[in-house]
Design a protein around this motif. Structure first.
Motif, PDB file in Angstrom:
ATOM      1  N   VAL A  30       0.821  -1.209   0.000  1.00  0.00           N
ATOM      2  CA  VAL A  30       0.000   0.000   0.000  1.00  0.00           C
ATOM      3  C   VAL A  30       0.859   1.265   0.000  1.00  0.00           C
ATOM      4  O   VAL A  30       0.466   2.295  -0.557  1.00  0.00           O
ATOM      5  CB  VAL A  30      -0.994  -0.017   1.180  1.00  0.00           C
ATOM      6  CG1 VAL A  30      -0.325   0.347   2.493  1.00  0.00           C
ATOM      7  CG2 VAL A  30      -2.174   0.905   0.928  1.00  0.00           C
ATOM      8  N   THR A  31       2.054   1.200   0.577  1.00  0.00           N
ATOM      9  CA  THR A  31       2.928   2.380   0.551  1.00  0.00           C
ATOM     10  C   THR A  31       3.609   2.544  -0.803  1.00  0.00           C
ATOM     11  O   THR A  31       3.728   3.660  -1.317  1.00  0.00           O
ATOM     12  CB  THR A  31       3.988   2.324   1.667  1.00  0.00           C
ATOM     13  OG1 THR A  31       4.692   1.060   1.605  1.00  0.00           O
ATOM     14  CG2 THR A  31       3.348   2.473   3.036  1.00  0.00           C
ATOM     15  N   ASP A  32       4.060   1.447  -1.423  1.00  0.00           N
ATOM     16  CA  ASP A  32       4.752   1.567  -2.706  1.00  0.00           C
ATOM     17  C   ASP A  32       3.814   1.901  -3.854  1.00  0.00           C
ATOM     18  O   ASP A  32       4.266   2.397  -4.895  1.00  0.00           O
ATOM     19  CB  ASP A  32       5.536   0.288  -3.015  1.00  0.00           C
ATOM     20  CG  ASP A  32       7.040   0.512  -2.965  1.00  0.00           C
ATOM     21  OD1 ASP A  32       7.477   1.394  -2.204  1.00  0.00           O
ATOM     22  OD2 ASP A  32       7.785  -0.177  -3.690  1.00  0.00           O
ATOM     23  N   THR A  33       2.533   1.614  -3.697  1.00  0.00           N
ATOM     24  CA  THR A  33       1.569   1.987  -4.735  1.00  0.00           C
ATOM     25  C   THR A  33       0.845   3.286  -4.397  1.00  0.00           C
ATOM     26  O   THR A  33      -0.035   3.715  -5.155  1.00  0.00           O
ATOM     27  CB  THR A  33       0.508   0.886  -4.933  1.00  0.00           C
ATOM     28  OG1 THR A  33      -0.181   0.663  -3.700  1.00  0.00           O
ATOM     29  CG2 THR A  33       1.128  -0.403  -5.432  1.00  0.00           C
ATOM     30  N   GLY A  34       1.205   3.925  -3.287  1.00  0.00           N
ATOM     31  CA  GLY A  34       0.534   5.161  -2.895  1.00  0.00           C
ATOM     32  C   GLY A  34      -0.953   4.960  -2.705  1.00  0.00           C
ATOM     33  O   GLY A  34      -1.761   5.704  -3.239  1.00  0.00           O
ATOM     34  N   ARG A  35      -1.291   3.933  -1.926  1.00  0.00           N
ATOM     35  CA  ARG A  35      -2.694   3.567  -1.702  1.00  0.00           C
ATOM     36  C   ARG A  35      -3.377   3.212  -3.022  1.00  0.00           C
ATOM     37  O   ARG A  35      -4.517   3.570  -3.279  1.00  0.00           O
ATOM     38  CB  ARG A  35      -3.442   4.693  -0.976  1.00  0.00           C
ATOM     39  CG  ARG A  35      -3.046   4.834   0.479  1.00  0.00           C
ATOM     40  CD  ARG A  35      -3.682   6.030   1.145  1.00  0.00           C
ATOM     41  NE  ARG A  35      -2.901   7.236   0.916  1.00  0.00           N
ATOM     42  CZ  ARG A  35      -3.126   8.401   1.517  1.00  0.00           C
ATOM     43  NH1 ARG A  35      -4.132   8.509   2.370  1.00  0.00           N
ATOM     44  NH2 ARG A  35      -2.385   9.453   1.261  1.00  0.00           N
TER      45      ARG A  35
END
Length: 331
Positions: free
Chosen positions: A168-173
């Protein structure tokens, strides 16, 4: 899936190789983010279920982002320079090169009997014996999630929580261009395993400090829109951090505020440090900011990259704005 030419194994073979290792050290990159720490801790939890002795180390002795302190096992992380235990196997996660594992390179990687790389950052030169790098993976934790299954681990609990945090952090939510079908499939599996996604959202995205918000106000006040509003740059100084009582992690969300401006294709935030200037670049179209970062001595993904410049902040700003203007105009 599109593994790099340097990839010399698959996840099933990597799982089998890891299962014969008793003492495993897992390390990520310097300035670890949610994907880096989530990958380390999730893989450690999976290997411990298989009866392995596992230690997670920090590439550099820097404070961990306070928004990630909720991750299970994070209190056991030790700086690589301070680790004096056994190292039969060394695993680098979310990091493809020796330079990015800092003090772990000579002290731990070089004395391991066998080494592994599991990552989604492409690099020309491998640093390990077993290499699996898939640039199409939304996060390294999606690869860890699949590897944990092949290790025979029960993926509920800590494994799911840590893997989802990285995703979720690497895809920006799930907002960035790297969000793909596999990202949603993995997220679905994690929720089915019992993950409470609201916990991660609350701890990571609804937990900003007042100094972080004050830095954001400064960055927005200083922002420079150029190329008909297609690119935006801003900066923060050492004095800004001292005056606001801020730490490095407080600046992490700020690039997204700049990127969100209507009409902006590329955003860059420069952060002055003691002996250098750190830059973060983000794109919200197909502009390849990783190519820009490589020109400046850094690297990253097509839509999210970073670099370090050994020069005064004013000179760095001029250099970066020229490079970004050329990228936006297609030169």
């Amino acid at each position: 899936m599109a593994t790099t030419p340097q990839t010399n194994t698959d996840l099933a073979a990597m799982a089998q190789a890891l299962l014969v290792c008793d003492d495993v050290v897992i390390c990520g990159h310097v300035s670890p983010d949610g994907d880096c720490l989530g990958s380390q801790l999730a893989l450690a939890a999976a290997l411990r279920q298989a009866g392995k002795r596992v230690s997670c180390v920090l590439a550099k002795d820097d404070p961990v982002d306070r928004n990630l302190l909720f991750l299970p096992g994070i209190e056991d992380l030790v700086p690589a320079a301070d680790f004096d235990g056994a190292v039969f196997a060394f695993v680098g996660v979310d990091v493809p090169t020796r330079e990015r594992i800092g003090q772990a390179a000579c002290g731990l990687l070089d004395r391991a009997d066998v080494s592994f790389t599991l990552d989604h950052h492409a690099a020309d030169e491998p640093m390990a014996d077993f290499v699996y790098v898939d640039p199409d993976a939304a996060s390294t934790t999606t690869l860890v999630w699949k590897l944990a299954d092949l290790l025979g681990a029960r993926r509920a609990g800590d494994v799911a929580l840590c893997c989802y945090t990285g995703l979720v952090t690497d895809t920006g939510r799930f907002q960035y261009q790297n969000t793909n079908v596999d990202a949603f499939v993995c997220a679905k599996e994690m929720v089915e395993a019992g993950l409470d996604a609201s916990v991660v959202s609350r701890e990571v995205f609804q937990n900003r400090s007042l100094p972080s918000l004050r830095l954001e106000a400064l960055a927005i006040e200083r922002m420079r829109l150029q190329n008909d509003g297609q690119m935006v740059t801003s900066w923060l100084t050492l004095d800004d951090f001292a005056r606001e009582g801020a730490i490095k992690a407080d600046a992490e969300p700020l690039i997204d505020a700049l990127r969100a401006i209507s009409g902006v294709r590329v955003a860059c935030l420069l952060r002055e440090q003691e002996d250098c200037v750190r830059g973060s670049i983000r794109a919200k179209d197909d502009t390849d900011v990783a190519a820009v970062a490589r020109r400046l001595g850094g690297g990253g993904h097509k839509a999210a990259a970073g670099f370090t410049l050994q020069m005064p902040l004013e000179d760095a700003m001029a250099l970066v704005e020229k490079a970004l203007a050329e990228a936006v105009s297609g030169e």
